[in-house]
Design a protein around this motif. Structure first.
Motif, mmCIF file in Angstrom:
data_model
loop_
_atom_site.group_PDB
_atom_site.id
_atom_site.type_symbol
_atom_site.label_atom_id
_atom_site.label_comp_id
_atom_site.label_asym_id
_atom_site.label_seq_id
_atom_site.Cartn_x
_atom_site.Cartn_y
_atom_site.Cartn_z
ATOM 1 N N TYR A 55 0.805 -1.221 0.000
ATOM 2 C CA TYR A 55 0.000 0.000 0.000
ATOM 3 C C TYR A 55 0.836 1.267 0.000
ATOM 4 N N TYR A 56 0.281 2.305 -0.622
ATOM 5 C CA TYR A 56 0.745 3.661 -0.369
ATOM 6 C C TYR A 56 -0.126 4.160 0.773
ATOM 7 N N VAL A 57 0.489 4.658 1.821
ATOM 8 C CA VAL A 57 -0.232 5.254 2.933
ATOM 9 C C VAL A 57 -0.025 6.755 2.806
ATOM 10 N N ILE A 58 -1.131 7.464 2.640
ATOM 11 C CA ILE A 58 -1.080 8.881 2.300
ATOM 12 C C ILE A 58 -1.810 9.694 3.365
ATOM 13 N N ARG A 59 -1.103 10.660 3.928
ATOM 14 C CA ARG A 59 -1.717 11.615 4.856
ATOM 15 C C ARG A 59 -2.099 12.841 4.036
ATOM 16 N N THR A 60 -3.395 13.154 4.100
ATOM 17 C CA THR A 60 -3.925 14.253 3.308
ATOM 18 C C THR A 60 -5.026 14.943 4.098
ATOM 19 N N VAL A 61 -5.786 15.814 3.468
ATOM 20 C CA VAL A 61 -6.916 16.483 4.113
ATOM 21 C C VAL A 61 -8.140 16.396 3.218
ATOM 22 N N ARG A 62 -9.295 16.411 3.881
ATOM 23 C CA ARG A 62 -10.572 16.464 3.158
ATOM 24 C C ARG A 62 -11.520 17.302 4.000
ATOM 25 N N ASP A 63 -12.095 18.303 3.402
ATOM 26 C CA ASP A 63 -12.999 19.222 4.102
ATOM 27 C C ASP A 63 -12.341 19.818 5.346
ATOM 28 N N GLY A 64 -11.039 20.083 5.256
ATOM 29 C CA GLY A 64 -10.313 20.706 6.351
ATOM 30 C C GLY A 64 -9.893 19.769 7.469
ATOM 31 N N HIS A 65 -10.175 18.490 7.334
ATOM 32 C CA HIS A 65 -9.841 17.509 8.373
ATOM 33 C C HIS A 65 -8.755 16.551 7.876
ATOM 34 N N PRO A 66 -7.815 16.184 8.768
ATOM 35 C CA PRO A 66 -6.785 15.220 8.362
ATOM 36 C C PRO A 66 -7.399 13.848 8.068
ATOM 37 N N VAL A 67 -6.889 13.226 7.029
ATOM 38 C CA VAL A 67 -7.392 11.925 6.584
ATOM 39 C C VAL A 67 -6.206 11.049 6.224
ATOM 40 N N LEU A 68 -6.338 9.761 6.501
ATOM 41 C CA LEU A 68 -5.344 8.777 6.089
ATOM 42 C C LEU A 68 -5.981 7.907 5.015
ATOM 43 N N VAL A 69 -5.324 7.823 3.866
ATOM 44 C CA VAL A 69 -5.836 7.047 2.733
ATOM 45 C C VAL A 69 -4.811 5.976 2.385
ATOM 46 N N LYS A 70 -5.291 4.765 2.119
ATOM 47 C CA LYS A 70 -4.424 3.679 1.646
ATOM 48 C C LYS A 70 -4.821 3.351 0.216
ATOM 49 N N ILE A 71 -3.816 3.154 -0.630
ATOM 50 C CA ILE A 71 -4.071 2.734 -2.010
ATOM 51 C C ILE A 71 -3.278 1.457 -2.263
ATOM 52 N N ASP A 72 -3.985 0.423 -2.691
ATOM 53 C CA ASP A 72 -3.354 -0.841 -3.046
ATOM 54 C C ASP A 72 -2.566 -0.626 -4.335
ATOM 55 N N VAL A 73 -1.254 -0.869 -4.303
ATOM 56 C CA VAL A 73 -0.408 -0.588 -5.468
ATOM 57 C C VAL A 73 -0.656 -1.545 -6.622
ATOM 58 N N MET A 74 -1.280 -2.683 -6.353
ATOM 59 C CA MET A 74 -1.539 -3.650 -7.422
ATOM 60 C C MET A 74 -2.917 -3.455 -8.056
ATOM 61 N N THR A 75 -3.930 -3.149 -7.245
ATOM 62 C CA THR A 75 -5.293 -3.044 -7.763
ATOM 63 C C THR A 75 -5.767 -1.614 -7.929
ATOM 64 N N GLY A 76 -5.138 -0.665 -7.214
ATOM 65 C CA GLY A 76 -5.570 0.723 -7.259
ATOM 66 C C GLY A 76 -6.715 1.022 -6.316
ATOM 67 N N GLU A 77 -7.170 0.026 -5.569
ATOM 68 C CA GLU A 77 -8.272 0.236 -4.622
ATOM 69 C C GLU A 77 -7.852 1.276 -3.583
ATOM 70 N N MET A 78 -8.745 2.248 -3.349
ATOM 71 C CA MET A 78 -8.469 3.330 -2.406
ATOM 72 C C MET A 78 -9.370 3.145 -1.180
ATOM 73 N N ILE A 79 -8.748 3.206 -0.004
ATOM 74 C CA ILE A 79 -9.473 3.020 1.254
ATOM 75 C C ILE A 79 -9.185 4.209 2.155
ATOM 76 N N GLU A 80 -10.242 4.898 2.599
ATOM 77 C CA GLU A 80 -10.071 5.979 3.558
ATOM 78 C C GLU A 80 -10.087 5.356 4.946
ATOM 79 N N VAL A 81 -8.993 5.528 5.675
ATOM 80 C CA VAL A 81 -8.860 4.898 6.989
ATOM 81 C C VAL A 81 -9.472 5.769 8.073
ATOM 82 N N ARG A 82 -9.208 7.062 8.037
ATOM 83 C CA ARG A 82 -9.820 7.970 9.033
ATOM 84 C C ARG A 82 -9.900 9.365 8.482
#
Length: 82
Positions: A55-82
């Motif tokens: 996975y790529y584990v990505i710290r980003t923001v959405r609507d002004g709130h911190p979010v952790l997103v995981k992306i499966d490098v083989m399938t491209g599936e994106m999962i918002e963790v928090r």
């Protein structure tokens, strides 16, 4: 003489072993593509991106709130963790 050389070379090409199989990394999503997917999904600025196993584990923001997103490098599936 020239004809026999070209025939010999043609047969030499047939005897060559097949090309090696691609390395296992082929088909793995690049970090640049992962970043583009995050932005296109509506997330904001990326604070960090790290590759952990599959996975790529990505710290980003959405609507002004911190979010952790995981992306499966083989399938491209994106999962918002928090």
């Amino acid at each position: 003489m020239l004809i026999s050389i070209s025939i010999a070379n043609a047969h030499a090409d047939e005897d060559e072993s097949p090309a090696p199989e691609p390395e296992s990394g082929v088909g793995v999503m690049s970090e640049e593509v992962a970043r583009a997917r995050v932005f296109s999904a509506g997330y904001g600025e990326i604070q960090s991106i790290e590759r952990i196993e599959r996975y790529y584990v990505i710290r980003t923001v959405r609507d002004g709130h911190p979010v952790l997103v995981k992306i499966d490098v083989m399938t491209g599936e994106m999962i918002e963790v928090r």
